[in-house]
Design an enzyme around this catalytic site. Structure first.
Site, short mmCIF file in Angstrom:
data_model
loop_
_atom_site.label_atom_id
_atom_site.label_comp_id
_atom_site.label_asym_id
_atom_site.label_seq_id
_atom_site.Cartn_x
_atom_site.Cartn_y
_atom_site.Cartn_z
N GLY A 51 43.56 34.36 34.28
CA GLY A 51 42.72 33.26 34.50
C GLY A 51 42.79 32.06 33.45
O GLY A 51 42.02 31.74 32.80
N SER A 94 44.20 28.97 34.33
CA SER A 94 44.69 27.73 34.92
C SER A 94 43.56 26.73 34.65
O SER A 94 43.96 25.39 34.72
CB SER A 94 44.62 27.72 36.53
OG SER A 94 43.45 28.71 37.03
N ASN A 126 40.69 37.66 30.62
CA ASN A 126 39.74 36.37 30.60
C ASN A 126 39.14 36.08 32.09
O ASN A 126 38.13 35.29 32.08
CB ASN A 126 40.34 35.21 30.23
CG ASN A 126 39.76 33.85 30.19
OD1 ASN A 126 38.74 33.75 29.42
ND2 ASN A 126 40.15 33.20 30.97
N TYR A 141 26.48 39.39 36.87
CA TYR A 141 27.38 38.91 35.92
C TYR A 141 26.91 39.62 34.62
O TYR A 141 28.00 40.23 33.92
CB TYR A 141 27.12 37.18 35.89
CG TYR A 141 28.00 36.69 34.89
CD1 TYR A 141 29.36 36.40 34.98
CD2 TYR A 141 27.45 36.36 33.58
CE1 TYR A 141 30.07 35.86 34.01
CE2 TYR A 141 28.20 35.87 32.70
CZ TYR A 141 29.59 35.39 32.88
OH TYR A 141 30.30 34.61 31.93
N ALA A 195 25.69 42.51 34.07
CA ALA A 195 26.21 43.82 34.26
C ALA A 195 27.84 44.11 33.90
O ALA A 195 28.15 44.89 33.31
CB ALA A 195 25.82 44.50 35.53
N LYS A 201 29.46 41.93 32.18
CA LYS A 201 29.93 41.62 30.74
C LYS A 201 29.58 42.60 30.05
O LYS A 201 30.03 42.96 28.93
CB LYS A 201 29.36 40.23 30.57
CG LYS A 201 30.07 39.21 31.19
CD LYS A 201 31.40 38.96 31.08
CE LYS A 201 32.06 37.85 31.91
NZ LYS A 201 33.42 37.76 31.66
P1 NDP Z 1 36.25 28.78 34.87
O1 NDP Z 1 35.58 28.98 36.02
O2 NDP Z 1 36.33 27.59 34.16
O3 NDP Z 1 37.87 29.59 34.96
C1 NDP Z 1 37.79 30.75 35.48
C2 NDP Z 1 39.41 31.11 35.58
O4 NDP Z 1 39.68 32.45 36.01
C3 NDP Z 1 40.38 30.30 36.43
O5 NDP Z 1 41.64 30.08 35.77
C4 NDP Z 1 40.39 31.04 37.49
O6 NDP Z 1 41.58 30.91 38.47
C5 NDP Z 1 40.56 32.48 37.07
N1 NDP Z 1 40.25 33.45 38.09
C6 NDP Z 1 38.78 33.54 38.76
N2 NDP Z 1 39.01 34.71 39.70
C7 NDP Z 1 40.25 35.31 39.48
C8 NDP Z 1 40.92 36.31 39.87
N3 NDP Z 1 40.37 37.13 40.83
N4 NDP Z 1 42.29 36.71 39.56
C9 NDP Z 1 42.98 36.15 38.53
N5 NDP Z 1 42.06 34.76 37.99
C10 NDP Z 1 40.82 34.34 38.34
O7 NDP Z 1 35.79 30.06 33.75
P2 NDP Z 1 35.34 29.95 32.01
O8 NDP Z 1 36.61 29.24 31.53
O9 NDP Z 1 34.37 29.17 31.80
O10 NDP Z 1 35.45 31.44 31.73
C11 NDP Z 1 36.51 32.04 31.37
C12 NDP Z 1 35.64 33.62 30.75
O11 NDP Z 1 34.88 33.16 29.90
C13 NDP Z 1 35.06 34.17 32.10
O12 NDP Z 1 35.22 35.53 31.99
C14 NDP Z 1 33.83 34.04 31.90
O13 NDP Z 1 32.98 34.71 32.29
C15 NDP Z 1 33.68 33.80 30.26
N6 NDP Z 1 32.62 33.17 29.83
C16 NDP Z 1 32.35 31.87 29.93
C17 NDP Z 1 31.30 31.28 29.14
C18 NDP Z 1 31.21 29.71 29.64
O14 NDP Z 1 29.87 29.39 28.99
N7 NDP Z 1 31.80 29.06 30.08
C19 NDP Z 1 30.32 31.92 28.47
C20 NDP Z 1 30.63 33.35 28.39
C21 NDP Z 1 31.64 33.74 28.82
P3 NDP Z 1 41.56 29.59 39.63
O15 NDP Z 1 41.46 28.29 38.70
O16 NDP Z 1 42.76 29.60 40.38
O17 NDP Z 1 40.18 29.79 40.22
#
Ligand code: NDP
Length: 248
Positions: A13, A15, A91, A156, A158, A160
């Site tokens: 993830g 992108s 991620n 979510y 659960a 994490k």
């Molecule tokens: P975004 O929603 O900005 O990005 C999510 C990324 O995950 C994208 O690249 C998306 O790809 C990819 N993705 C989603 N589903 C899948 C899948 N099934 N297979 C492969 N790739 C997938 O999220 P963030 O950057 O904010 O978050 C990244 C991580 O950090 C997550 O795990 C989130 O839970 C965690 N996090 C974020 C926080 C925040 O405040 N932002 C706080 C705490 C944790 P595509 O673009 O193709 O959809």
């Protein structure tokens, strides 16, 4: 000093958001970056170009982290294309927020599968490679919400919290082979994921942060850099809170 010179890294993830930030910082430190996306092909290919222009090897793969078979195929492709794997960053993640009263069964299942089962899928798929080389760092992107819970995010939270249990277990299983496994618990990071929240909620998060600002993807990427590199060679099974002091 380039901390990851010649290391091969898989980031799920990447992108956009935090994953993209990690890919950029890691490439700046000399890492070759294989990364996945779910549907954002255009941004993923742009990032591949950007990383390659930094003089490292980089490739975007469309791969659903929730699928075990796709994860196995991905790892095989990365091994063929990159020649090895040194660091895995789990991620990829999604939210499907609702109060329990209104949360549908498939909102629970899909969040658990994408956020938690994906960690099993990818870790199992890279395990043999890391065991053979007796070296490796696995980093799981948990959340402050997995540590303290959050109303409206039972699914979510659960997922994490589950990642933290998984992290500690794998650290115990693989430590004797010099494979480290740690989690990062980001607080409120300004990405598309948090842009979905209403302004009142966002203000609530900001007010609760001692450093009085949301974090950036780079803030998380720098913590990942530390946990991926030899600077953290004696650290495993830990959860690093990167949250502006939120959990203090
Ligand atoms: P975004 O929603 O900005 O990005 C999510 C990324 O995950 C994208 O690249 C998306 O790809 C990819 N993705 C989603 N589903 C899948 C899948 N099934 N297979 C492969 N790739 C997938 O999220 P963030 O950057 O904010 O978050 C990244 C991580 O950090 C997550 O795990 C989130 O839970 C965690 N996090 C974020 C926080 C925040 O405040 N932002 C706080 C705490 C944790 P595509 O673009 O193709 O959809």
């Amino acid at each position: 000093m380039r901390l990851l010179e010649g290391k091969n890294v898989i980031i799920t993830g990447a992108s956009r958001g935090i994953g993209k930030g990690i890919a950029e910082v890691f490439a700046d430190h000399g890492a070759n970056v294989a990364f996945t996306y779910s549907s954002s092909e255009g941004p993923a290919l742009e990032l591949e170009k950007e990383l390659t222009s930094k003089g490292v090897k980089a490739k975007a793969y469309k791969s659903n982290a929730a699928s075990y078979s796709e994860s196995e195929i991905l790892v095989a492709q990365v091994l063929e294309g990159f020649g090895g794997i040194d660091v895995l960053i789990n991620n990829a993640g999604i939210t499907k927020d609702n109060l329990l009263m209104r949360m549908r069964e498939d909102d629970f299942d899909s969040v658990i599968e994408t956020n938690l089962k994906s960690v099993f899928n990818m870790t199992k798929a890279v395990q043999r490679t890391l065991l053979k080389q007796r070296n490796g760092s696995i980093i799981n992107m948990s959340s402050v919400v997995g540590v303290k819970g959050n109303a409206g995010q039972a699914n979510y939270a659960a997922s994490k919290a589950g990642m933290i249990g998984f992290t500690k277990s794998i650290a115990l299983e693989l430590g004797s082979r010099n494979i480290r496994c740690n989690a990062i618990a980001p607080g409120f990071i300004e990405t598309e994921m948090t842009a979905k929240l209403d302004e009142k909620t966002v203000q609530g998060w900001r007010d609760a942060i001692p450093l009085k600002r949301g974090g950036s993807p780079e803030d998380i990427a720098n913590a990942c850099l530390f946990l991926a590199s030899d600077l953290s060679a004696y650290i495993t099974g830990q959860v690093l809170n990167v949250d502006g002091g939120m959990l203090t």
